[in-house]
Each structure stands twice: as structure tokens, then as C-alpha cells.
Design a protein around this motif. Structure first.
Motif, short mmCIF file in Angstrom:
data_model
loop_
_atom_site.label_atom_id
_atom_site.label_comp_id
_atom_site.label_asym_id
_atom_site.label_seq_id
_atom_site.Cartn_x
_atom_site.Cartn_y
_atom_site.Cartn_z
N HIS A 174 0.83 -1.20 0.00
CA HIS A 174 0.00 0.00 0.00
C HIS A 174 0.87 1.25 0.00
O HIS A 174 0.55 2.24 -0.67
N GLY A 175 1.96 1.22 0.75
CA GLY A 175 2.87 2.37 0.76
C GLY A 175 3.42 2.68 -0.62
O GLY A 175 3.46 3.84 -1.04
N LEU A 176 3.85 1.64 -1.34
CA LEU A 176 4.34 1.84 -2.70
C LEU A 176 3.23 2.35 -3.62
O LEU A 176 3.45 3.27 -4.42
N ALA A 177 2.05 1.77 -3.48
CA ALA A 177 0.92 2.21 -4.30
C ALA A 177 0.56 3.66 -4.01
O ALA A 177 0.27 4.44 -4.93
N ALA A 178 0.60 4.05 -2.74
CA ALA A 178 0.29 5.43 -2.37
C ALA A 178 1.33 6.40 -2.92
O ALA A 178 0.99 7.51 -3.34
N GLU A 179 2.61 5.99 -2.93
CA GLU A 179 3.65 6.83 -3.54
C GLU A 179 3.36 7.06 -5.01
O GLU A 179 3.51 8.17 -5.53
N ILE A 180 2.97 6.00 -5.70
CA ILE A 180 2.64 6.11 -7.13
C ILE A 180 1.41 6.99 -7.30
O ILE A 180 1.37 7.87 -8.16
N ALA A 181 0.39 6.77 -6.48
CA ALA A 181 -0.87 7.51 -6.59
C ALA A 181 -0.68 9.00 -6.34
O ALA A 181 -1.45 9.82 -6.85
N ALA A 182 0.35 9.38 -5.58
CA ALA A 182 0.58 10.79 -5.27
C ALA A 182 1.21 11.54 -6.43
O ALA A 182 1.24 12.77 -6.42
N ARG A 183 1.65 10.83 -7.44
CA ARG A 183 2.27 11.47 -8.59
C ARG A 183 1.20 12.10 -9.48
O ARG A 183 0.03 11.72 -9.42
N PRO A 184 1.59 13.04 -10.33
CA PRO A 184 0.60 13.69 -11.21
C PRO A 184 -0.09 12.66 -12.12
O PRO A 184 0.56 11.76 -12.66
N LEU A 185 -1.38 12.83 -12.28
CA LEU A 185 -2.17 11.90 -13.08
C LEU A 185 -1.63 11.77 -14.50
O LEU A 185 -1.54 10.66 -15.05
N ALA A 186 -1.24 12.88 -15.12
CA ALA A 186 -0.72 12.82 -16.49
C ALA A 186 0.52 11.93 -16.56
O ALA A 186 0.70 11.17 -17.52
N SER A 187 1.36 11.99 -15.55
CA SER A 187 2.55 11.14 -15.50
C SER A 187 2.17 9.67 -15.38
O SER A 187 2.75 8.80 -16.04
N LEU A 188 1.18 9.37 -14.54
CA LEU A 188 0.72 8.00 -14.38
C LEU A 188 0.15 7.45 -15.68
O LEU A 188 0.44 6.32 -16.08
N LEU A 189 -0.67 8.26 -16.35
CA LEU A 189 -1.27 7.81 -17.61
C LEU A 189 -0.21 7.58 -18.68
O LEU A 189 -0.28 6.60 -19.43
N ALA A 190 0.77 8.49 -18.77
CA ALA A 190 1.83 8.33 -19.76
C ALA A 190 2.65 7.07 -19.47
O ALA A 190 2.99 6.32 -20.40
N THR A 191 2.96 6.83 -18.21
CA THR A 191 3.73 5.64 -17.84
C THR A 191 2.96 4.38 -18.18
O THR A 191 3.51 3.43 -18.75
N LYS A 192 1.67 4.36 -17.86
CA LYS A 192 0.85 3.19 -18.16
C LYS A 192 0.80 2.96 -19.67
O LYS A 192 0.93 1.83 -20.14
N TRP A 193 0.64 4.02 -20.45
CA TRP A 193 0.59 3.90 -21.90
C TRP A 193 1.91 3.33 -22.43
O TRP A 193 1.90 2.43 -23.28
N LEU A 194 3.04 3.83 -21.93
CA LEU A 194 4.34 3.35 -22.40
C LEU A 194 4.54 1.87 -22.10
O LEU A 194 5.01 1.10 -22.94
N ILE A 195 4.15 1.45 -20.90
CA ILE A 195 4.29 0.04 -20.52
C ILE A 195 3.38 -0.83 -21.37
O ILE A 195 3.79 -1.88 -21.89
N THR A 196 2.14 -0.40 -21.55
CA THR A 196 1.18 -1.16 -22.35
C THR A 196 1.64 -1.27 -23.79
O THR A 196 1.58 -2.35 -24.40
N GLU A 197 2.10 -0.16 -24.36
CA GLU A 197 2.56 -0.18 -25.75
C GLU A 197 3.79 -1.06 -25.93
O GLU A 197 3.92 -1.75 -26.94
N ALA A 198 4.70 -1.04 -24.97
CA ALA A 198 5.88 -1.90 -25.07
C ALA A 198 5.45 -3.37 -25.09
O ALA A 198 5.97 -4.16 -25.89
N HIS A 199 4.49 -3.72 -24.28
CA HIS A 199 3.97 -5.09 -24.26
C HIS A 199 3.29 -5.42 -25.59
O HIS A 199 3.53 -6.46 -26.19
N ARG A 200 2.45 -4.50 -26.06
CA ARG A 200 1.76 -4.73 -27.33
C ARG A 200 2.74 -4.87 -28.48
O ARG A 200 2.56 -5.70 -29.37
N ASP A 201 3.80 -4.04 -28.48
CA ASP A 201 4.81 -4.14 -29.54
C ASP A 201 5.46 -5.51 -29.52
O ASP A 201 5.68 -6.12 -30.58
N GLY A 202 5.77 -6.01 -28.34
CA GLY A 202 6.37 -7.34 -28.22
C GLY A 202 5.44 -8.42 -28.73
O GLY A 202 5.87 -9.34 -29.45
N VAL A 203 4.17 -8.32 -28.40
CA VAL A 203 3.19 -9.30 -28.87
C VAL A 203 3.05 -9.21 -30.39
O VAL A 203 3.04 -10.23 -31.09
#
Length: 152
Positions: A94-123
Motif C-alpha cells: 500500500h505504501g508503494l501504491a500510495a507513492e505512485i498515486a501521489a504522482r501527477p495523473l498525467a505522469s501515471l497515464l503516460a507511464t501506463k501507456w508506455l508500458i502497455t505499448e511496449a507489451h503490445r509491440d512485443g506481442v
């Protein structure tokens, strides 16, 4: 959707979904699958939720992979960041999740998109290699018949 096999808790912009089927090692049945899907959709639309933390009761996250792995193996394979004593697990997570949650939403969305796209590219690349390999096999004399015979 209320279901007695999924507990939901919100704290510090973190929504925790706890699978609560310990007698079944938290294996997904239709009711749990539908409840989790609905909870994830709801979390995605809730501006007060930035991170979703998944856990299970009874010492098991969830069954169904066909293979038990240790915490150390989960870290080695990249499924987990690190290990910690069991009695500290949820507060650490929960502590790690709360640290992530405290970051700016735009940063979280961009990070999620990058991770998802990297996975999709591999597939996509893996499927392209597979398609090319099968196309080559089918071009060889008699291979198409062999493939079709095996499908019967």
C-alpha cells in the motif's frame, strides 16, 4: 455489483481489491471475474482512484497459473519488485501504491501507456514472426497438406 468474494477498500487514492475465496485458493469463478471486471471499470472512472492494488486472502494471491512460485522467483522474473516479511506485505504494498498515486495523473497515464505499448509491440512482433514462420512452412512443397492433416 455486491459479491461476497471481493472486498473493496479505498485509501490514499489507492483502491485495494481483495479476492476472498481462500478455500479455493482465490481461483476466479464467474462471479469473482465479473465483480473484478466491474470494480476495475468503476475504478477507471473514479477521479479519486489513481492506483489499483490486487491481493488475495488466505496466503494466496490467486490460483490458476498451474505453477506455484516463491516470492524470490517472482522478483527474479519481474512479477514483483522486492520481497518483504509477510506481516509487512500489505502495508509495504500500500505504501508503494500510495507513492505512485501521489504522482501527477498525467505522469501515471503516460507511464501506463508506455508500458502497455511496449507489451503490445512485443506481442505484435512475436505474431509477425509466427506468421512469417508459418507462411514459409506452407510455401514448402507438401507442408500445407501436413499442416491440414494435423488439424483434422
Amino acid at each position: 455489483m455486491a459479491v461476497d468474494t471481493l472486498r473493496i477498500e479505498d485509501r490514499d487514492r489507492v483502491r485495494t481489491l481483495t479476492f476472498d475465496r481462500p478455500r479455493a485458493a482465490n481461483a476466479f469463478d464467474e462471479a469473482l471475474y465479473n465483480a473484478v471486471a466491474a470494480a476495475l471499470v468503476e475504478a477507471a472512472g473514479d477521479a479519486g482512484v489513481s492506483v489499483v492494488l490486487l491481493t488475495g486472502t488466505g496466503g494466496t494471491f490467486t490460483a490458476g497459473t498451474g505453477r506455484w512460485i516463491t516470492a524470490e522467483e517472482a522478483v527474479e522474473s519481474g512479477l514483483a519488485l522486492r520481497t518483504c516479511p509477510h506481516d509487512e506485505l500489505m502495508e509495504t504494498a500500500h505504501g508503494l501504491a500510495a507513492e505512485i498515486a501521489a504522482r501527477p495523473l498525467a505522469s501515471l497515464l503516460a507511464t501506463k501507456w508506455l508500458i502497455t505499448e511496449a507489451h503490445r509491440d512485443g506481442v505484435r512482433r512475436a505474431r509477425e514472426r509466427e506468421d512469417a514462420a508459418f507462411a514459409e512452412l506452407l510455401r514448402r512443397d507438401g507442408a500445407a497438406g501436413d499442416v491440414l492433416a494435423r488439424l483434422d
